[in-house]
Design a protein around this motif. Sequence first.
Motif, PDB file in Angstrom:
ATOM      1  N   SER A  65      27.270   5.374  43.053  1.00  0.00           N
ATOM      2  CA  SER A  65      27.733   4.748  44.255  1.00  0.00           C
ATOM      3  C   SER A  65      27.806   3.916  44.490  1.00  0.00           C
ATOM      4  O   SER A  65      26.844   2.826  43.804  1.00  0.00           O
ATOM      5  N   GLU A  66      27.983   2.986  46.106  1.00  0.00           N
ATOM      6  CA  GLU A  66      28.504   1.959  46.090  1.00  0.00           C
ATOM      7  C   GLU A  66      26.546   1.341  46.659  1.00  0.00           C
ATOM      8  O   GLU A  66      26.660   0.588  46.507  1.00  0.00           O
ATOM      9  N   ARG A  67      26.234   2.297  47.055  1.00  0.00           N
ATOM     10  CA  ARG A  67      24.388   2.117  47.443  1.00  0.00           C
ATOM     11  C   ARG A  67      23.890   1.958  46.250  1.00  0.00           C
ATOM     12  O   ARG A  67      23.177   1.158  46.005  1.00  0.00           O
TER      13      ARG A  67
ATOM     14  N   PRO B 182      32.682  -9.652  53.879  1.00  0.00           N
ATOM     15  CA  PRO B 182      31.364  -9.372  52.181  1.00  0.00           C
ATOM     16  C   PRO B 182      30.134  -8.337  52.763  1.00  0.00           C
ATOM     17  O   PRO B 182      29.283  -8.881  53.749  1.00  0.00           O
ATOM     18  N   ASP B 183      29.468  -7.100  52.036  1.00  0.00           N
ATOM     19  CA  ASP B 183      28.773  -7.007  52.005  1.00  0.00           C
ATOM     20  C   ASP B 183      27.614  -7.589  52.159  1.00  0.00           C
ATOM     21  O   ASP B 183      26.207  -7.482  53.281  1.00  0.00           O
ATOM     22  N   ARG B 184      27.388  -8.764  51.121  1.00  0.00           N
ATOM     23  CA  ARG B 184      26.162  -9.358  50.747  1.00  0.00           C
ATOM     24  C   ARG B 184      25.787 -10.932  50.822  1.00  0.00           C
ATOM     25  O   ARG B 184      27.594 -11.213  50.225  1.00  0.00           O
TER      26      ARG B 184
ATOM     27  N   VAL C 111      29.249 -10.826  47.977  1.00  0.00           N
ATOM     28  CA  VAL C 111      29.487  -9.741  46.735  1.00  0.00           C
ATOM     29  C   VAL C 111      30.302  -8.480  48.293  1.00  0.00           C
ATOM     30  O   VAL C 111      29.134  -8.272  48.883  1.00  0.00           O
ATOM     31  N   GLU C 112      31.439  -8.039  48.159  1.00  0.00           N
ATOM     32  CA  GLU C 112      32.156  -7.248  48.687  1.00  0.00           C
ATOM     33  C   GLU C 112      31.350  -5.799  47.555  1.00  0.00           C
ATOM     34  O   GLU C 112      31.324  -6.043  46.254  1.00  0.00           O
ATOM     35  N   LEU C 113      30.792  -4.805  48.012  1.00  0.00           N
ATOM     36  CA  LEU C 113      30.417  -3.679  46.477  1.00  0.00           C
ATOM     37  C   LEU C 113      30.883  -2.848  47.159  1.00  0.00           C
ATOM     38  O   LEU C 113      31.360  -2.567  48.471  1.00  0.00           O
ATOM     39  N   LYS C 114      31.525  -1.834  46.183  1.00  0.00           N
ATOM     40  CA  LYS C 114      32.236  -0.785  46.752  1.00  0.00           C
ATOM     41  C   LYS C 114      31.577   0.752  45.403  1.00  0.00           C
ATOM     42  O   LYS C 114      31.100   0.510  44.557  1.00  0.00           O
ATOM     43  N   ASP C 115      32.030   1.360  45.534  1.00  0.00           N
ATOM     44  CA  ASP C 115      31.940   2.730  44.995  1.00  0.00           C
ATOM     45  C   ASP C 115      32.559   2.789  44.176  1.00  0.00           C
ATOM     46  O   ASP C 115      33.783   1.878  44.164  1.00  0.00           O
TER      47      ASP C 115
ATOM     48  N   ILE D 179      41.671  -5.566  55.214  1.00  0.00           N
ATOM     49  CA  ILE D 179      40.750  -6.297  55.787  1.00  0.00           C
ATOM     50  C   ILE D 179      39.574  -6.711  55.338  1.00  0.00           C
ATOM     51  O   ILE D 179      39.659  -7.895  55.429  1.00  0.00           O
ATOM     52  N   GLN D 180      39.292  -6.112  54.339  1.00  0.00           N
ATOM     53  CA  GLN D 180      38.109  -6.975  53.854  1.00  0.00           C
ATOM     54  C   GLN D 180      38.806  -7.113  52.515  1.00  0.00           C
ATOM     55  O   GLN D 180      38.236  -8.754  52.289  1.00  0.00           O
ATOM     56  N   VAL D 181      39.874  -7.531  52.144  1.00  0.00           N
ATOM     57  CA  VAL D 181      40.481  -8.375  50.937  1.00  0.00           C
ATOM     58  C   VAL D 181      41.360  -9.383  52.081  1.00  0.00           C
ATOM     59  O   VAL D 181      40.746 -10.752  50.919  1.00  0.00           O
TER      60      VAL D 181
END
Length: 93
Positions: free
Chosen positions: A2-4, A33-35, A47-51, A59-61
Amino acid sequence: MSERAVEQKLVSEVKKRGGLCWKFVSPGIVGVPDRILLFKGGVIAFVELKDKGRKPRPIQVKRIELLKKLGFKVYVIDDKEMIGGVLDEIQST
Ligand SMILES: [Mg+2]
């Protein structure tokens, strides 16, 4: 995976290397990005985190491309195994 789970691993690895790995939220701007990763010497990366196996949303791209155009390093991580290599690359700059 998982992303988490990937995120938790990233946070602990950055901490081990003496850096900061803060959650990045920009009120009013979706898809950032998440972080945000910060290392000694003014080194910064996002950093963008993904499952596992998932790709960033359009939109993230868009946000990733915008940051890259400004010269920032941005990584998409969907696997714990990628973390060491990405951090090595960030820190080698
Ligand atoms: Mg994410």
